[in-house]
Design a protein around this motif. Structure first.
Motif, mmCIF file in Angstrom:
data_model
loop_
_atom_site.group_PDB
_atom_site.id
_atom_site.type_symbol
_atom_site.label_atom_id
_atom_site.label_comp_id
_atom_site.label_asym_id
_atom_site.label_seq_id
_atom_site.Cartn_x
_atom_site.Cartn_y
_atom_site.Cartn_z
ATOM 1 N N LYS A 254 0.836 -1.204 0.000
ATOM 2 C CA LYS A 254 0.000 0.000 0.000
ATOM 3 C C LYS A 254 0.869 1.250 0.000
ATOM 4 O O LYS A 254 2.029 1.229 0.427
ATOM 5 C CB LYS A 254 -0.936 -0.011 1.204
ATOM 6 C CG LYS A 254 -0.245 0.155 2.558
ATOM 7 C CD LYS A 254 -1.276 0.149 3.683
ATOM 8 C CE LYS A 254 -0.613 0.375 5.033
ATOM 9 N NZ LYS A 254 -1.591 0.414 6.139
ATOM 10 N N LEU B 239 -4.706 4.318 4.720
ATOM 11 C CA LEU B 239 -5.617 3.671 3.776
ATOM 12 C C LEU B 239 -4.923 2.490 3.100
ATOM 13 O O LEU B 239 -3.747 2.572 2.754
ATOM 14 C CB LEU B 239 -6.063 4.661 2.697
ATOM 15 C CG LEU B 239 -6.783 5.926 3.153
ATOM 16 C CD1 LEU B 239 -6.990 6.856 1.952
ATOM 17 C CD2 LEU B 239 -8.113 5.595 3.809
ATOM 18 N N GLU B 240 -5.689 1.420 2.891
ATOM 19 C CA GLU B 240 -5.168 0.284 2.119
ATOM 20 C C GLU B 240 -5.419 0.591 0.644
ATOM 21 O O GLU B 240 -6.412 0.163 0.051
ATOM 22 C CB GLU B 240 -5.859 -1.016 2.540
ATOM 23 C CG GLU B 240 -5.595 -1.412 3.975
ATOM 24 C CD GLU B 240 -4.716 -2.648 4.094
ATOM 25 O OE1 GLU B 240 -4.540 -3.348 3.092
ATOM 26 O OE2 GLU B 240 -4.201 -2.894 5.202
ATOM 27 N N ILE B 241 -4.510 1.358 0.047
ATOM 28 C CA ILE B 241 -4.645 1.754 -1.346
ATOM 29 C C ILE B 241 -3.271 1.746 -2.000
ATOM 30 O O ILE B 241 -2.265 2.089 -1.370
ATOM 31 C CB ILE B 241 -5.303 3.152 -1.473
ATOM 32 C CG1 ILE B 241 -5.504 3.520 -2.948
ATOM 33 C CG2 ILE B 241 -4.485 4.213 -0.750
ATOM 34 C CD1 ILE B 241 -6.320 4.779 -3.160
ATOM 35 N N HIS C 74 -9.072 -7.982 -2.518
ATOM 36 C CA HIS C 74 -9.295 -6.546 -2.649
ATOM 37 C C HIS C 74 -9.772 -6.252 -4.074
ATOM 38 O O HIS C 74 -9.912 -7.159 -4.893
ATOM 39 C CB HIS C 74 -8.004 -5.776 -2.351
ATOM 40 C CG HIS C 74 -6.841 -6.214 -3.178
ATOM 41 N ND1 HIS C 74 -5.880 -7.090 -2.715
ATOM 42 C CD2 HIS C 74 -6.473 -5.929 -4.449
ATOM 43 C CE1 HIS C 74 -4.987 -7.311 -3.653
ATOM 44 N NE2 HIS C 74 -5.325 -6.616 -4.724
ATOM 45 N N VAL D 231 -4.482 0.377 -9.916
ATOM 46 C CA VAL D 231 -5.096 0.908 -8.697
ATOM 47 C C VAL D 231 -5.691 -0.259 -7.922
ATOM 48 O O VAL D 231 -6.361 -1.124 -8.498
ATOM 49 C CB VAL D 231 -6.212 1.921 -9.026
ATOM 50 C CG1 VAL D 231 -6.862 2.452 -7.744
ATOM 51 C CG2 VAL D 231 -5.664 3.080 -9.865
ATOM 52 N N PHE E 240 -7.466 -1.252 -3.875
ATOM 53 C CA PHE E 240 -7.884 -0.809 -2.545
ATOM 54 C C PHE E 240 -8.780 -1.873 -1.938
ATOM 55 O O PHE E 240 -9.263 -2.777 -2.637
ATOM 56 C CB PHE E 240 -8.617 0.539 -2.609
ATOM 57 C CG PHE E 240 -9.782 0.563 -3.571
ATOM 58 C CD1 PHE E 240 -11.039 0.117 -3.196
ATOM 59 C CD2 PHE E 240 -9.597 1.037 -4.857
ATOM 60 C CE1 PHE E 240 -12.094 0.134 -4.086
ATOM 61 C CE2 PHE E 240 -10.654 1.062 -5.765
ATOM 62 C CZ PHE E 240 -11.905 0.607 -5.373
ATOM 63 N N ASP E 241 -9.000 -1.785 -0.641
ATOM 64 C CA ASP E 241 -9.791 -2.812 0.043
ATOM 65 C C ASP E 241 -11.199 -2.323 0.359
ATOM 66 O O ASP E 241 -11.576 -1.182 0.069
ATOM 67 C CB ASP E 241 -9.073 -3.276 1.306
ATOM 68 C CG ASP E 241 -9.020 -2.198 2.395
ATOM 69 O OD1 ASP E 241 -9.360 -1.031 2.105
ATOM 70 O OD2 ASP E 241 -8.635 -2.526 3.532
ATOM 71 N N THR F 20 -11.491 0.850 2.608
ATOM 72 C CA THR F 20 -11.289 2.106 1.895
ATOM 73 C C THR F 20 -12.533 2.461 1.087
ATOM 74 O O THR F 20 -12.971 3.614 1.071
ATOM 75 C CB THR F 20 -10.063 2.009 0.968
ATOM 76 O OG1 THR F 20 -8.906 1.723 1.769
ATOM 77 C CG2 THR F 20 -9.840 3.306 0.214
ATOM 78 N N LEU G 48 -10.302 9.290 -5.459
ATOM 79 C CA LEU G 48 -10.717 7.903 -5.686
ATOM 80 C C LEU G 48 -12.212 7.841 -5.991
ATOM 81 O O LEU G 48 -12.642 7.087 -6.874
ATOM 82 C CB LEU G 48 -10.385 7.048 -4.459
ATOM 83 C CG LEU G 48 -10.754 5.560 -4.567
ATOM 84 C CD1 LEU G 48 -10.037 4.895 -5.736
ATOM 85 C CD2 LEU G 48 -10.424 4.824 -3.265
#
Length: 288
Positions: free
Chosen positions: A12, A17-19, A45, A95, A97-98, A101, A158
């Protein structure tokens, strides 16, 4: 086959943030993580690859999917996904994310239920430029040196990016998103099946939950998927079986019971009928 739950945390690009946002693979991925990503894996994710220029082929749920200029491919949690080796002739943004997020965003995005059964999106020239701009800004926000990574601004970008994805997903198929009442019902049908997948509700029960007659439900599902509700539900169960066979060590009997089948032999026969191969043959063909 392997699950990668928690893997996004290792790559990440934000402390809260998990991004992850990468531009043309400029940010190196640790070798141990890369090895896992290059092999088929069960996504934990959301994953998006936008291709500005070039051509790449990905594999999602056993299907090869090729994208080229101005297209995007996406993988959803629980899908089986594998990525190709980097192609120096492609220009792309990745990209990921989870769910946590996603839950922070102000909008909801119905394309993430994949109601039209397509993991690709094609952008018009104008939409392509907007997507490139948002991806560029997100990448630079996340990787700016010496500056704090503002969570609210990153989430705003996002949210804008997913809005572009959502609009293009439906527009490319001349759908009017959720303003189409039939599409809304189809999405509700898919969600109901997912929620009660292993309970194996019959068509009458699902129709009642949606306040529809079985004939009207049949018409909606047939219009958007090309198959009947019963066929759709069976196909979904068989896809789940194929996913689990790739990454779990359950016996056939255990898998049958886990998917809601009381008769493992019937499950095995149905699997062969729907996939064209026995479970043992499937395992042999897809062994790592």
């Amino acid at each position: 086959m392997q699950e990668i739950k928690g893997l996004l945390n290792k790559i990440k690009h934000h402390d809260r943030l998990e991004i992850m946002v990468n531009e043309n693979c400029k940010i190196d991925i640790p070798q141990d993580v890369l090895e896992k990503l290059l092999r088929p894996h069960k996504l934990a994710h959301y994953c998006f690859i936008f291709l500005d220029h070039g051509s790449e082929t990905y594999k999602i749920d056993l299907q090869d999917i090729t994208i080229s200029d101005s297209q995007l491919v996406f993988g959803l949690p629980n899908q089986i996904f594998s990525i190709p080796l980097k192609n120096s002739h492609t220009l792309n943004y990745k990209v990921a994310f989870d769910e946590n997020t996603l839950a922070l965003l102000p909008n909801s995005f119905s394309f993430l239920l994949n109601p039209l059964n397509s993991n690709t999106i094609t952008f018009t020239p104008d939409a392509k430029e907007r997507v490139k701009s948002v991806c560029f800004n997100l990448f630079n926000l996340l990787h700016a040196t010496g500056k704090p990574k503002n969570t609210e601004i990153i989430l705003a970008y996002l949210n804008t990016l997913l809005t572009e994805f959502n609009n293009a997903y439906f527009e490319q198929r001349n759908s009017n998103n959720l303003s189409n009442p039939k599409l809304s019902k189809y999405i509700a049908f898919k969600l109901a099946v997912e929620t009660h997948l292993t309970e194996q509700y019959d068509v009458h029960t699902i129709a009642a939950k949606l306040a529809m007659t079985t004939s009207s439900l049949y018409g909606v599902v047939k219009e958007f998927s090309g198959v009947s509700p019963k066929e759709w539900m069976t196909n979904r169960l068989m896809m789940e079986a194929q996913r689990k066979l790739q990454y779990s060590t359950l016996s056939v009997k255990q898998l049958a019971y886990e998917l809601g089948f009381n008769d493992p032999d019937y499950f095995s026969r149905l699997f062969k009928k729907r996939t064209g191969m026995s479970i043992s043959a499937f395992l042999a063909n897809h062994h790592d």
